[in-house]
Design an enzyme around this catalytic site. Structure first.
Site, PDB file in Angstrom:
ATOM      1  N   LEU A  26       0.837  -1.204   0.000  1.00 50.47           N
ATOM      2  CA  LEU A  26       0.000   0.000   0.000  1.00 50.47           C
ATOM      3  C   LEU A  26       0.871   1.253   0.000  1.00 50.47           C
ATOM      4  O   LEU A  26       0.630   2.205  -0.739  1.00 50.47           O
ATOM      5  CB  LEU A  26      -0.929   0.017   1.226  1.00 50.47           C
ATOM      6  N   ASP A  98      10.059  -2.742  16.022  1.00 48.28           N
ATOM      7  CA  ASP A  98       9.260  -3.890  16.440  1.00 48.28           C
ATOM      8  C   ASP A  98       8.048  -3.298  17.152  1.00 48.28           C
ATOM      9  O   ASP A  98       8.187  -2.717  18.237  1.00 48.28           O
ATOM     10  CB  ASP A  98      10.110  -4.766  17.375  1.00 48.28           C
ATOM     11  N   ASP A 190     -12.046   4.620   3.748  1.00 47.38           N
ATOM     12  CA  ASP A 190     -12.753   3.827   2.740  1.00 47.38           C
ATOM     13  C   ASP A 190     -12.371   4.515   1.441  1.00 47.38           C
ATOM     14  O   ASP A 190     -12.874   5.604   1.148  1.00 47.38           O
ATOM     15  CB  ASP A 190     -14.265   3.873   2.960  1.00 47.38           C
ATOM     16  N   HIS A 191     -11.463   3.921   0.683  1.00 46.11           N
ATOM     17  CA  HIS A 191     -10.867   4.709  -0.402  1.00 46.11           C
ATOM     18  C   HIS A 191     -11.894   5.090  -1.478  1.00 46.11           C
ATOM     19  O   HIS A 191     -11.680   6.010  -2.245  1.00 46.11           O
ATOM     20  CB  HIS A 191      -9.624   4.023  -0.990  1.00 46.11           C
ATOM     21  N   HIS A 253     -17.364  -0.240   0.756  1.00 48.87           N
ATOM     22  CA  HIS A 253     -17.481   0.604  -0.439  1.00 48.87           C
ATOM     23  C   HIS A 253     -18.927   0.720  -0.949  1.00 48.87           C
ATOM     24  O   HIS A 253     -19.395   1.791  -1.284  1.00 48.87           O
ATOM     25  CB  HIS A 253     -16.622   0.067  -1.580  1.00 48.87           C
ATOM     26  N   LYS A 354     -15.632 -10.325  -8.722  1.00 50.99           N
ATOM     27  CA  LYS A 354     -14.307 -10.475  -9.322  1.00 50.99           C
ATOM     28  C   LYS A 354     -14.474 -11.308 -10.594  1.00 50.99           C
ATOM     29  O   LYS A 354     -15.394 -12.112 -10.704  1.00 50.99           O
ATOM     30  CB  LYS A 354     -13.376 -11.217  -8.369  1.00 50.99           C
TER      31      LYS A 354
HETATM   32  C1  BG6 Z   1     -10.369  -3.003  -2.094  1.00 53.50           C
HETATM   33  C2  BG6 Z   1     -10.676  -4.478  -2.074  1.00 53.50           C
HETATM   34  O1  BG6 Z   1     -10.888  -2.383  -0.959  1.00 53.50           O
HETATM   35  O2  BG6 Z   1     -10.931  -2.415  -3.261  1.00 53.50           O
HETATM   36  C3  BG6 Z   1     -10.165  -5.143  -3.342  1.00 53.50           C
HETATM   37  O3  BG6 Z   1     -10.074  -5.058  -0.936  1.00 53.50           O
HETATM   38  C4  BG6 Z   1     -10.669  -4.452  -4.561  1.00 53.50           C
HETATM   39  O4  BG6 Z   1     -10.534  -6.519  -3.351  1.00 53.50           O
HETATM   40  C5  BG6 Z   1     -10.429  -2.940  -4.478  1.00 53.50           C
HETATM   41  O5  BG6 Z   1      -9.996  -4.983  -5.684  1.00 53.50           O
HETATM   42  C6  BG6 Z   1     -11.094  -2.214  -5.622  1.00 53.50           C
HETATM   43  O6  BG6 Z   1     -10.738  -0.870  -5.598  1.00 53.50           O
HETATM   44  P1  BG6 Z   1     -10.705   0.018  -6.921  1.00 53.50           P
HETATM   45  O7  BG6 Z   1     -10.373   1.390  -6.446  1.00 53.50           O
HETATM   46  O8  BG6 Z   1      -9.666  -0.582  -7.816  1.00 53.50           O
HETATM   47  O9  BG6 Z   1     -12.069  -0.088  -7.530  1.00 53.50           O
END
Ligand code: BG6
Length: 514
Positions: A26, A98, A190-191, A253, A354
């Site tokens: 990451l 550590d 939560d991206h 998400h 997926k």
């Molecule tokens: C992550 C999941 O939060 O989001 C992954 O753990 C997934 O499994 C990913 O592939 C998808 O993110 P994005 O931004 O590529 O749509």
């Protein structure tokens, strides 16, 4: 300190960023490139420092070398020359640590005070835990016991998902953190909330006379949210086989996107007001009370061997670190209801999977048909109006309407008015992580999930997971490279609807205006 939402500025007061897990994926793919982009755009100024932390031994020079390689590979801005690089790189240091040993944290304190003096940083510290959640508790405690939280200035903890495995484990985790950090100091990432078009949902909804008056059960027939991926589990089989699509994508998400679509307008653009509205949506979600309700409204699938673009693909059960008899779902679709005045009776269909045919994230708002009128006849087949919000990889919105076909026979044809944001901004759309790191550093928590949101999402998801435990007979296999189990189509067909094609794979008769 809280700030009003959307306040663009520079990080004027300075901060040290501590990246725990600095040698991990990451950090390499997302965090270092995001920090460089912020620096490049002048948002960080010079009063910042980054201390990378991980178990592995590394010198500062080796670390800076790794950071540079990650920026060169993943950042949207190139490094112009060595001089610019040196100016940026001197803000980076590394410390092997550590995380179970408090003495290391005491040393870190000394190192931090030194770097704070060097860059004139007034004790503001942001701890980014790019680590497994099992480690969050001990890192927090050692931060406190090692004196890392004694500086003047603010202290914030940024953590990645998964936040727990279910409600009880999330509660336990939250409790561990709350011994050390206050809720307002915890930034749960939560991206998806960092994505441009997810943030744009608010603006599209609340800044347009076209949409807000129609945004309810009188005018909307249904809403569809699709998060499709072409990838399989890649090298994450160990984690994924334990999580599945429900926990990996839906709990966070998908439900977060749903809150952005369904929430009421906040009274102020203040992070807490926005999050108050979002959590109300989660609380209004109709809970599935028993296994029958889950079966009727939820579809789960797992990819079997298949092919995409002519390339053969293995079954999920053949993937690395996956149990060959696994019943983990790689596909999830559901019909949800938000039981409040605005949304009563409107189905929200959500799906993720997926190994689907395309990578796309899209929201489709399907409006109700016009009442019977002169244009509704055999001759004029009226399509419903759609508002499509494209989140990824293309960014934009389009509206599908009906118009007259040019010519004498006056027939009606569907037209699409298309706004392609990614066509204009191109590759320079900010990455979600840039926005989120910057927001955390300036104390804007709008696009982070608050504990009550996380808890509500888990209690909704736990009912589904609980029903699934009893038997896996409703797990449908689908060929890799297909759109998932056909049961997901039936879910909509039962209500007289269909999934709309995604990613511009629109019906051929639609006339596009680009
Ligand atoms: C992550 C999941 O939060 O989001 C992954 O753990 C997934 O499994 C990913 O592939 C998808 O993110 P994005 O931004 O590529 O749509």
């Amino acid at each position: 300190m809280t700030v009003m939402h959307n306040q663009e500025s520079q990080l004027a007061e300075g901060a040290v960023f501590f990246i725990f897990g600095a040698t991990g994926d990451l950090a390499r793919r997302k965090l270092f490139p995001a920090i460089y982009s912020l620096y490049h755009e002048g948002k960080l100024g010079e009063r910042f420092a980054v201390i990378g932390l991980a178990r592995r031994g590394r010198t500062n020079d080796e670390f800076r070398h790794d950071v540079r390689a990650s920026i060169e590979e993943f950042c949207r801005y190139p490094i112009p020359n060595d001089e610019d690089w040196s100016r940026f790189a001197k803000h980076f240091e590394y410390k092997p640590l550590d995380i179970n040993n408090v003495d290391g944290f005491k040393e870190l304190r000394v190192q931090t005070e030194h770097i704070e003096r060097e860059f004139n940083i007034p004790g503001n510290r942001l701890f980014y835990l790019a680590l497994a959640p099992e480690l969050f508790g001990s890192v927090s405690m050692n931060l406190r016991d090692g004196g890392m939280l004694d500086s003047e200035g603010w202290h914030r903890l940024v953590i990645e998902k998964p936040f727990g495995y279910d409600l009880p484990s999330a509660q336990k985790l939250n409790e561990e953190l709350s011994h050390v950090f206050k809720e307002e100091e915890i930034y749960r990432i939560d991206h998806y909330l960092g994505k441009e078009m997810v943030q744009n949902i608010e603006v599209i909804r609340f800044a347009n006379a076209f949409f807000e008056p129609l945004w309810n059960n009188k005018h909307i027939a249904n809403i569809q949210i699709t998060l499709a991926e072409t990838v399989g589990v890649e090298e994450r089989g160990g984690y994924y086989d334990h999580a599945g699509a429900l926990r990996d994508m839906a709990q966070n998400h998908m439900l977060q996107m749903l809150t952005m679509i369904a929430m009421e307008a906040p009274s102020r653009l203040h992070p807490e007001d926005i999050r108050d509205e979002k959590v109300k949506v989660l609380r209004s979600l109709r809970q599935f009370e028993n296994a029958d309700e889950v079966k009727r409204n939820v579809v789960r699938g797992q990819y079997a061997a298949g092919a995409l673009n002519g390339k053969p693909l293995p079954a999920y059960r053949e993937e690395e670190k996956v149990n060959p008899a696994s019943v983990t779902e790689t596909y999830f679709a559901a019909r949800l209801y938000v039981d409040n005045f605005r949304w009563a009776g409107v189905p929200f269909y959500i799906r993720t999977g997926k190994r689907l045919p395309v990578k796309t994230t899209e929201v489709v708002v399907e409006f109700k048909n016009m009442p019977t009128n002169v244009y509704l006849s055999q001759k004029h087949k009226l399509e419903p109006n759609l508002l499509v919000i494209r989140v990824n990889p293309m960014e934009g919105i389009y509206v599908k309407i009906n118009g007259k076909k040019p010519g004498a026979d006056a027939s009606v044809q569907p037209l699409a008015m298309d706004f392609c944001q990614s066509c204009m901004v191109g590759i320079n759309t900010p990455e979600a992580y840039e926005r989120l790191i910057f927001d955390a550093a300036r104390g804007d928590s709008t696009y982070f999930t608050r504990w009550d949101e996380v808890a509500s999402a888990w209690s909704f998801v736990d009912k589904i997971a609980g029903a699934w435990k009893a038997s896996s007979e409703d797990l449908h296999l689908y060929p890799a490279g297909s759109w998932g189990p056909e049961q997901a189509d039936k879910l909509l067909a039962e209500d007289g609807f269909q999934w709309w094609p995604v990613n511009g794979q629109e019906e051929s008769q639609v006339v596009w205006n680009k």
